[in-house]
Enzyme design. Structure first.
Site, PDB file in Angstrom:
ATOM      1  N   GLU A 190      -2.952 -15.137 -18.243  1.00 40.66           N
ATOM      2  CA  GLU A 190      -4.213 -14.502 -18.634  1.00 40.66           C
ATOM      3  C   GLU A 190      -4.011 -13.583 -19.836  1.00 40.66           C
ATOM      4  O   GLU A 190      -2.894 -13.418 -20.327  1.00 40.66           O
ATOM      5  CB  GLU A 190      -4.788 -13.762 -17.420  1.00 40.66           C
ATOM      6  CG  GLU A 190      -5.110 -14.750 -16.302  1.00 40.66           C
ATOM      7  CD  GLU A 190      -5.766 -14.123 -15.082  1.00 40.66           C
ATOM      8  OE1 GLU A 190      -5.760 -12.880 -14.952  1.00 40.66           O
ATOM      9  OE2 GLU A 190      -6.284 -14.904 -14.253  1.00 40.66           O
ATOM     10  N   CYS A 247      -9.862 -27.168 -12.875  1.00 42.00           N
ATOM     11  CA  CYS A 247     -11.182 -26.838 -13.416  1.00 42.00           C
ATOM     12  C   CYS A 247     -11.644 -27.957 -14.345  1.00 42.00           C
ATOM     13  O   CYS A 247     -10.887 -28.865 -14.698  1.00 42.00           O
ATOM     14  CB  CYS A 247     -11.131 -25.493 -14.149  1.00 42.00           C
ATOM     15  SG  CYS A 247     -10.329 -25.559 -15.766  1.00 42.00           S
ATOM     16  N   CYS A 268      -9.672 -28.498 -17.520  1.00 45.92           N
ATOM     17  CA  CYS A 268      -8.337 -29.048 -17.269  1.00 45.92           C
ATOM     18  C   CYS A 268      -8.404 -30.497 -16.813  1.00 45.92           C
ATOM     19  O   CYS A 268      -7.461 -31.261 -17.049  1.00 45.92           O
ATOM     20  CB  CYS A 268      -7.587 -28.157 -16.296  1.00 45.92           C
ATOM     21  SG  CYS A 268      -7.133 -26.594 -17.079  1.00 45.92           S
ATOM     22  N   GLU A 328      -2.609 -25.822 -15.822  1.00 46.71           N
ATOM     23  CA  GLU A 328      -2.535 -27.205 -16.308  1.00 46.71           C
ATOM     24  C   GLU A 328      -2.243 -27.251 -17.803  1.00 46.71           C
ATOM     25  O   GLU A 328      -1.666 -28.224 -18.294  1.00 46.71           O
ATOM     26  CB  GLU A 328      -3.837 -27.945 -16.011  1.00 46.71           C
ATOM     27  CG  GLU A 328      -4.160 -28.054 -14.524  1.00 46.71           C
ATOM     28  CD  GLU A 328      -5.016 -26.903 -14.003  1.00 46.71           C
ATOM     29  OE1 GLU A 328      -4.841 -25.757 -14.466  1.00 46.71           O
ATOM     30  OE2 GLU A 328      -5.861 -27.159 -13.131  1.00 46.71           O
TER      31      GLU A 328
END
Ligand code: THU
Length: 135
Positions: free
Chosen positions: A48, A90, A93, A59
């Site tokens: 992050e 997600c 990804c 990923e």
């Protein structure tokens, strides 16, 4: 589907790399592990940023590692959260995985193994660019 594939071993690698996640903002670590078509395993964790929107999903690390360690195609992938539970990639990804594994990539989900074209149906991909000759 490859019934003999060792999903527990691949999942264990995803759990291990989830512990390297840098997720101070969401406090939601993710680990991802995949096999390439030559048998090697590539892993990634989420990273992050104080500018929240530029987060790198786990990923992303997998795909970068795939190319950085010799390329090839992804054949099997699993993602887990910090509790070791299998999570779905997600949407963004899924697109990354599609590019690097295609329709036949096997994805471990909470509901069992599914093909990439089940979890990203009607995907946009490289063929769409090749079929357009106006560039
Ligand atoms: N995350 C992933 O790493 N992969 C996914 O497929 C879902 C979300 C991360 C991004 C963010 O760091 C945290 O999980 C919470 O969204």
């Amino acid at each position: 589907m490859s019934d003999s594939f060792d999903w527990p071993a691949l999942t264990a690698q995803a759990v291990a790399v989830s512990r390297r996640a840098y997720a101070p903002y969401s406090r939601y670590p993710v680990g991802a592990a995949a096999t390439a078509d030559d048998g090697r395993v590539v892993v990634g964790c989420n990273v992050e940023n104080a500018a929240y929107g530029v987060v790198l999903c786990a990923e992303c690390g997998v795909v970068s590692s795939l190319h950085a360690t010799g390329g090839g195609r992804l054949t099997h992938v699993v993602c887990v959260n910090g509790a070791g539970e299998v999570i779905m990639p997600c949407g963004r990804c899924r697109q990354l995985l599609w590019e690097n594994g295609g329709a036949e990539l096997e994805v471990m989900t909470a509901a069992g193994v599914r093909r990439m074209d089940e979890v990203l149906p009607d995907a946009f991909g490289p063929e769409d660019l090749e079929s357009f000759d106006g560039r």
